[in-house]
Design a protein around this motif. Structure first.
Motif, PDB file in Angstrom:
ATOM      1  N   GLU A 194       0.840  -1.180   0.000  1.00 42.55           N
ATOM      2  CA  GLU A 194       0.000   0.000   0.000  1.00 42.55           C
ATOM      3  C   GLU A 194       0.889   1.249   0.000  1.00 42.55           C
ATOM      4  O   GLU A 194       1.817   1.352   0.810  1.00 42.55           O
ATOM      5  CB  GLU A 194      -0.893  -0.014   1.241  1.00 42.55           C
ATOM      6  CG  GLU A 194      -1.806   1.177   1.369  1.00 42.55           C
ATOM      7  CD  GLU A 194      -2.971   1.161   0.407  1.00 42.55           C
ATOM      8  OE1 GLU A 194      -3.636   2.194   0.281  1.00 42.55           O
ATOM      9  OE2 GLU A 194      -3.208   0.107  -0.229  1.00 42.55           O
TER      10      GLU A 194
ATOM     11  N   THR B 172       2.400   4.788   0.851  1.00 45.56           N
ATOM     12  CA  THR B 172       2.406   5.478   2.136  1.00 45.56           C
ATOM     13  C   THR B 172       3.253   6.736   2.033  1.00 45.56           C
ATOM     14  O   THR B 172       3.829   7.033   0.987  1.00 45.56           O
ATOM     15  CB  THR B 172       2.918   4.564   3.258  1.00 45.56           C
ATOM     16  OG1 THR B 172       2.666   5.175   4.529  1.00 45.56           O
ATOM     17  CG2 THR B 172       4.417   4.290   3.115  1.00 45.56           C
TER      18      THR B 172
ATOM     19  N   LEU C 235      -3.305  12.580  10.654  1.00 46.98           N
ATOM     20  CA  LEU C 235      -2.329  12.068   9.689  1.00 46.98           C
ATOM     21  C   LEU C 235      -1.097  11.495  10.383  1.00 46.98           C
ATOM     22  O   LEU C 235      -0.549  10.467   9.964  1.00 46.98           O
ATOM     23  CB  LEU C 235      -1.909  13.181   8.729  1.00 46.98           C
ATOM     24  CG  LEU C 235      -2.999  13.660   7.753  1.00 46.98           C
ATOM     25  CD1 LEU C 235      -2.559  14.938   7.051  1.00 46.98           C
ATOM     26  CD2 LEU C 235      -3.309  12.571   6.730  1.00 46.98           C
TER      27      LEU C 235
ATOM     28  N   LYS D 113      -1.939   8.048  11.920  1.00 54.33           N
ATOM     29  CA  LYS D 113      -2.376   6.963  11.038  1.00 54.33           C
ATOM     30  C   LYS D 113      -1.457   6.709   9.863  1.00 54.33           C
ATOM     31  O   LYS D 113      -1.741   5.859   9.016  1.00 54.33           O
ATOM     32  CB  LYS D 113      -3.802   7.261  10.540  1.00 54.33           C
ATOM     33  CG  LYS D 113      -4.820   7.314  11.692  1.00 54.33           C
ATOM     34  CD  LYS D 113      -6.221   7.557  11.206  1.00 54.33           C
ATOM     35  CE  LYS D 113      -7.196   7.692  12.374  1.00 54.33           C
ATOM     36  NZ  LYS D 113      -7.321   6.450  13.170  1.00 54.33           N
ATOM     37  N   THR D 114      -0.357   7.447   9.751  1.00 53.69           N
ATOM     38  CA  THR D 114       0.648   7.189   8.720  1.00 53.69           C
ATOM     39  C   THR D 114       2.030   7.208   9.374  1.00 53.69           C
ATOM     40  O   THR D 114       2.174   7.682  10.503  1.00 53.69           O
ATOM     41  CB  THR D 114       0.615   8.270   7.613  1.00 53.69           C
ATOM     42  OG1 THR D 114       1.153   9.501   8.140  1.00 53.69           O
ATOM     43  CG2 THR D 114      -0.803   8.510   7.093  1.00 53.69           C
TER      44      THR D 114
ATOM     45  N   ALA E 166      -1.445   8.557  -0.768  1.00 57.86           N
ATOM     46  CA  ALA E 166      -1.615   8.003   0.583  1.00 57.86           C
ATOM     47  C   ALA E 166      -2.142   9.052   1.541  1.00 57.86           C
ATOM     48  O   ALA E 166      -3.024   8.778   2.375  1.00 57.86           O
ATOM     49  CB  ALA E 166      -0.283   7.435   1.081  1.00 57.86           C
ATOM     50  N   LEU E 167      -1.623  10.268   1.455  1.00 58.99           N
ATOM     51  CA  LEU E 167      -2.054  11.335   2.355  1.00 58.99           C
ATOM     52  C   LEU E 167      -3.516  11.723   2.086  1.00 58.99           C
ATOM     53  O   LEU E 167      -4.316  11.878   3.024  1.00 58.99           O
ATOM     54  CB  LEU E 167      -1.143  12.544   2.194  1.00 58.99           C
ATOM     55  CG  LEU E 167      -1.454  13.722   3.109  1.00 58.99           C
ATOM     56  CD1 LEU E 167      -0.173  14.253   3.736  1.00 58.99           C
ATOM     57  CD2 LEU E 167      -2.151  14.847   2.340  1.00 58.99           C
TER      58      LEU E 167
ATOM     59  N   LYS F 184      -5.851   9.902   0.687  1.00 62.12           N
ATOM     60  CA  LYS F 184      -6.693   8.779   1.107  1.00 62.12           C
ATOM     61  C   LYS F 184      -6.887   8.781   2.615  1.00 62.12           C
ATOM     62  O   LYS F 184      -8.005   8.565   3.115  1.00 62.12           O
ATOM     63  CB  LYS F 184      -6.053   7.464   0.653  1.00 62.12           C
ATOM     64  CG  LYS F 184      -6.888   6.219   0.980  1.00 62.12           C
ATOM     65  CD  LYS F 184      -6.221   4.969   0.423  1.00 62.12           C
ATOM     66  CE  LYS F 184      -7.087   3.739   0.724  1.00 62.12           C
ATOM     67  NZ  LYS F 184      -6.475   2.503   0.173  1.00 62.12           N
ATOM     68  N   CYS F 185      -5.828   9.052   3.353  1.00 59.34           N
ATOM     69  CA  CYS F 185      -5.914   9.075   4.815  1.00 59.34           C
ATOM     70  C   CYS F 185      -6.859  10.180   5.288  1.00 59.34           C
ATOM     71  O   CYS F 185      -7.662   9.982   6.206  1.00 59.34           O
ATOM     72  CB  CYS F 185      -4.522   9.257   5.421  1.00 59.34           C
ATOM     73  SG  CYS F 185      -4.504   9.155   7.225  1.00 59.34           S
TER      74      CYS F 185
ATOM     75  N   GLU G  51     -10.540   9.016   4.303  1.00 61.31           N
ATOM     76  CA  GLU G  51     -10.991   7.820   5.011  1.00 61.31           C
ATOM     77  C   GLU G  51     -11.208   8.105   6.492  1.00 61.31           C
ATOM     78  O   GLU G  51     -11.932   7.369   7.175  1.00 61.31           O
ATOM     79  CB  GLU G  51      -9.976   6.685   4.833  1.00 61.31           C
ATOM     80  CG  GLU G  51     -10.022   6.069   3.444  1.00 61.31           C
ATOM     81  CD  GLU G  51      -9.169   4.810   3.327  1.00 61.31           C
ATOM     82  OE1 GLU G  51      -8.336   4.567   4.233  1.00 61.31           O
ATOM     83  OE2 GLU G  51      -9.343   4.081   2.332  1.00 61.31           O
ATOM     84  N   ASN G  52     -10.613   9.169   6.982  1.00 65.62           N
ATOM     85  CA  ASN G  52     -10.762   9.551   8.391  1.00 65.62           C
ATOM     86  C   ASN G  52     -11.485  10.886   8.547  1.00 65.62           C
ATOM     87  O   ASN G  52     -11.395  11.532   9.600  1.00 65.62           O
ATOM     88  CB  ASN G  52      -9.381   9.615   9.055  1.00 65.62           C
ATOM     89  CG  ASN G  52      -8.714   8.263   9.120  1.00 65.62           C
ATOM     90  OD1 ASN G  52      -9.036   7.436   9.963  1.00 65.62           O
ATOM     91  ND2 ASN G  52      -7.785   8.024   8.201  1.00 65.62           N
TER      92      ASN G  52
ATOM     93  N   TYR H 200      -6.351   9.432  -6.320  1.00 64.35           N
ATOM     94  CA  TYR H 200      -7.307   9.006  -5.289  1.00 64.35           C
ATOM     95  C   TYR H 200      -8.737   9.375  -5.678  1.00 64.35           C
ATOM     96  O   TYR H 200      -9.655   8.561  -5.560  1.00 64.35           O
ATOM     97  CB  TYR H 200      -6.959   9.634  -3.942  1.00 64.35           C
ATOM     98  CG  TYR H 200      -8.032   9.346  -2.909  1.00 64.35           C
ATOM     99  CD1 TYR H 200      -8.136   8.081  -2.337  1.00 64.35           C
ATOM    100  CD2 TYR H 200      -8.974  10.317  -2.565  1.00 64.35           C
ATOM    101  CE1 TYR H 200      -9.150   7.794  -1.421  1.00 64.35           C
ATOM    102  CE2 TYR H 200      -9.977  10.038  -1.651  1.00 64.35           C
ATOM    103  CZ  TYR H 200     -10.065   8.777  -1.089  1.00 64.35           C
ATOM    104  OH  TYR H 200     -11.069   8.490  -0.207  1.00 64.35           O
TER     105      TYR H 200
END
Length: 324
Positions: free
Chosen positions: A22, A24, A51, A54-55, A268-269, A271-272, A275-276, A311
């Motif tokens: 995935e 990141t 962020l 979760k990353t 990735a950022l 999406k984070c 998703e949150n 994304y």
């Protein structure tokens, strides 16, 4: 032989895992915002907390002078991320207004966040009920080099007015607020998320009003400056103690990044963030009221980062032609 096969299989599985890992983002980064008591700082603090938790990346909020300074900090490499108004973003990319002859284009858009309303606050006893009434008055049009000082000029121009038609002072929001309180200023321009704490505080005296733009001049301004949108704040009567609604315009705050980030990193950022988003909305009132995936691209003038675009395409969001 068996040991060799086992090692070979492990190597193949490791390579396969690396190929399908995935995306990141890692590392330590700064996010330029605004004053430590302002909306940008509060919003970014909530977002960066999520962020960072979760990353593998650590994002640290950095107080600054706001959008214009943030663009210059990105240009000089002093920060990797920033919050910037859509109008200031456009000026920097095109090398006009505050950046005339000195464009800054080494940063790209990730998402818009929430609207920032142009607010024209006046003293009730100054006899100002419309924008043309500003003629001959003492007006604080905004801080030198600020995006909202440009907004003041653009709005006045739409009504056929210039600074020569009034007594104009260029000063920051705190100075403007104090001037309204002590009678030095009859009116002040500002651009901020709604509601603004300074206006709320002024409203407690019962001695201020907030001007509206009429429909004709809103349409004229939007045609000339497409990074604005019409804005009618809900709850303005209660928030500012008014007996009427307000029609104005707004720009959008947007999250931007240095163009040195890879597609995978910003994918990735982005999406984070989305998703949150429910968690961010619980932590910050501006995110709760205004931020949605569907509005993520609303108001972005240009230069969407490829990772963010990837994304949005993945989740089925339609990408405007000017951002493809």
């Amino acid at each position: 032989m068996k040991k060799f096969l086992a090692l070979a299989l492990a190597a193949v599985m490791a390579l396969s895992g690396a190929a399908f890992a995935e995306p990141t983002i890692e590392g330590d980064y700064l996010v330029a915002t605004g004053s430590a008591t302002g909306n940008y700082y509060a919003f970014a603090s909530a977002m960066c907390g999520i962020l960072t938790s979760k990353t593998p990346a650590t994002l640290t909020v950095q107080a600054s002078g706001g959008s214009t300074e943030n663009a210059r900090m990105l240009g000089s490499g002093e920060t990797e991320f920033a919050l910037i108004q859509t109008d200031v973003y456009s000026y920097a990319q095109d090398g006009v207004e505050l950046f005339a002859g000195n464009p800054i284009s080494n940063f790209q858009a990730i998402t818009t966040c929430y609207p920032e309303m142009v607010q024209i606050v006046v003293r009730k006893d100054a006899g100002i009920t419309s924008i043309p009434d500003l003629k001959g008055k003492n007006v604080c049009a905004g801080a030198v080099g600020s995006g909202y000082e440009v907004a003041a000029r653009q709005i006045l121009s739409t009504y056929g007015l210039t600074y020569d038609d009034m007594n104009v002072t260029l000063a920051d929001q705190a100075t403007a607020k104090n001037g309204i309180q002590d009678g030095t200023f009859d009116a002040m321009f500002m651009c901020s998320g709604f509601p603004n704490n300074n206006v709320v505080e002024l409203s407690l005296t019962g001695k201020i009003d907030v001007l509206s733009l009429d429909d004709e001049h809103v349409a004229m301004l939007l045609e000339k400056c497409p990074y604005y949108e019409e804005f009618k704040p809900e709850g303005v009567r209660e928030a500012y103690g008014l007996d009427h609604d307000v029609t104005s315009v707004a720009v959008k705050s947007m999250l931007v990044c240095s163009d040195s980030f890879s597609e995978d990193e910003i994918y990735a950022l982005t999406k984070c963030i989305f998703e949150n988003l429910p968690e961010l909305q619980e932590l910050n009132s501006k995110a709760k009221t205004y931020m949605t995936l569907e509005k993520a691209l609303s108001g972005i003038p240009s230069n969407l980062h490829p990772g963010a675009r990837r994304y949005y395409e993945e989740v089925g969001l339609e990408i405007p032609a000017h951002l493809k």
